[in-house]
Design a protein around this motif. Structure first.
Motif, mmCIF file in Angstrom:
data_model
loop_
_atom_site.group_PDB
_atom_site.id
_atom_site.type_symbol
_atom_site.label_atom_id
_atom_site.label_comp_id
_atom_site.label_asym_id
_atom_site.label_seq_id
_atom_site.Cartn_x
_atom_site.Cartn_y
_atom_site.Cartn_z
ATOM 1 N N ALA A 54 0.831 -1.203 0.000
ATOM 2 C CA ALA A 54 0.000 0.000 0.000
ATOM 3 C C ALA A 54 0.870 1.260 0.000
ATOM 4 O O ALA A 54 0.578 2.229 -0.711
ATOM 5 N N GLU A 55 1.949 1.244 0.785
ATOM 6 C CA GLU A 55 2.870 2.387 0.808
ATOM 7 C C GLU A 55 3.487 2.618 -0.567
ATOM 8 O O GLU A 55 3.573 3.756 -1.035
ATOM 9 N N LEU A 56 3.926 1.536 -1.203
ATOM 10 C CA LEU A 56 4.552 1.669 -2.517
ATOM 11 C C LEU A 56 3.548 2.129 -3.566
ATOM 12 O O LEU A 56 3.869 2.947 -4.428
ATOM 13 N N ARG A 57 2.329 1.618 -3.503
ATOM 14 C CA ARG A 57 1.300 2.058 -4.458
ATOM 15 C C ARG A 57 1.000 3.548 -4.271
ATOM 16 O O ARG A 57 0.816 4.277 -5.243
ATOM 17 N N ALA A 58 0.948 4.000 -3.033
ATOM 18 C CA ALA A 58 0.710 5.418 -2.767
ATOM 19 C C ALA A 58 1.865 6.263 -3.306
ATOM 20 O O ALA A 58 1.641 7.330 -3.899
ATOM 21 N N ALA A 59 3.097 5.794 -3.124
ATOM 22 C CA ALA A 59 4.259 6.529 -3.629
ATOM 23 C C ALA A 59 4.248 6.584 -5.152
ATOM 24 O O ALA A 59 4.556 7.625 -5.744
ATOM 25 N N VAL A 60 3.877 5.503 -5.794
ATOM 26 C CA VAL A 60 3.805 5.485 -7.259
ATOM 27 C C VAL A 60 2.709 6.425 -7.741
ATOM 28 O O VAL A 60 2.899 7.180 -8.700
ATOM 29 N N ALA A 61 1.560 6.403 -7.079
ATOM 30 C CA ALA A 61 0.462 7.300 -7.463
ATOM 31 C C ALA A 61 0.882 8.759 -7.304
ATOM 32 O O ALA A 61 0.588 9.598 -8.164
ATOM 33 N N ALA A 63 3.957 9.911 -7.442
ATOM 34 C CA ALA A 63 4.937 10.188 -8.497
ATOM 35 C C ALA A 63 4.243 10.400 -9.839
ATOM 36 O O ALA A 63 4.617 11.298 -10.605
ATOM 37 N N GLU A 64 3.229 9.596 -10.128
ATOM 38 C CA GLU A 64 2.487 9.765 -11.379
ATOM 39 C C GLU A 64 1.794 11.119 -11.422
ATOM 40 O O GLU A 64 1.773 11.786 -12.458
ATOM 41 N N ASP A 65 1.216 11.534 -10.287
ATOM 42 C CA ASP A 65 0.565 12.847 -10.221
ATOM 43 C C ASP A 65 1.579 13.964 -10.440
ATOM 44 O O ASP A 65 1.301 14.941 -11.155
ATOM 45 N N THR A 66 2.747 13.833 -9.840
ATOM 46 C CA THR A 66 3.793 14.846 -10.002
ATOM 47 C C THR A 66 4.254 14.915 -11.448
ATOM 48 O O THR A 66 4.423 16.011 -12.003
ATOM 49 N N ILE A 67 4.448 13.773 -12.061
ATOM 50 C CA ILE A 67 4.872 13.735 -13.468
ATOM 51 C C ILE A 67 3.796 14.348 -14.363
ATOM 52 O O ILE A 67 4.099 15.130 -15.271
ATOM 53 N N ALA A 68 2.542 14.020 -14.107
ATOM 54 C CA ALA A 68 1.457 14.584 -14.894
ATOM 55 C C ALA A 68 1.402 16.097 -14.715
ATOM 56 O O ALA A 68 1.189 16.847 -15.688
ATOM 57 N N ASP A 69 1.600 16.583 -13.480
ATOM 58 C CA ASP A 69 1.591 18.013 -13.232
ATOM 59 C C ASP A 69 2.732 18.698 -13.963
ATOM 60 O O ASP A 69 2.543 19.750 -14.583
#
Length: 75
Positions: A54-61, A63-69
């Motif tokens: 769950a921690e890793l999935r949250a970190a990936v999400a 990171a994806e939001d940051t990349i999209a931004d």
């Protein structure tokens, strides 16, 4: 090859001894306690794995939001 034979013989002797011990009330209680502790340990490992996942999935999400931004800012 000789060491493998000794290993197999040791496992077989241990299995027979454990089977004989488990026939006594104290032996049954001992193996029940070992079984309970092993199940608790297994449950703790599974729970820890799920928490880390769950921690890793949250970190990936995140990171994806940051990349999209960042991508949207560059356009």
């Amino acid at each position: 090859m000789k060491n493998v034979a000794w290993l197999i013989a040791g496992i077989a002797i241990g299995f027979v001894a454990a089977h004989q011990v488990s026939k006594t009330p104290q032996g049954k209680q001992f193996f029940d306690e070992v079984d309970t502790k092993a199940r608790e340990f297994g449950s703790a490992v599974v729970e820890g794995y799920k928490q880390r996942e769950a921690e890793l999935r949250a970190a990936v999400a995140e990171a994806e939001d940051t990349i999209a931004d960042l991508t949207s800012r560059l356009k």
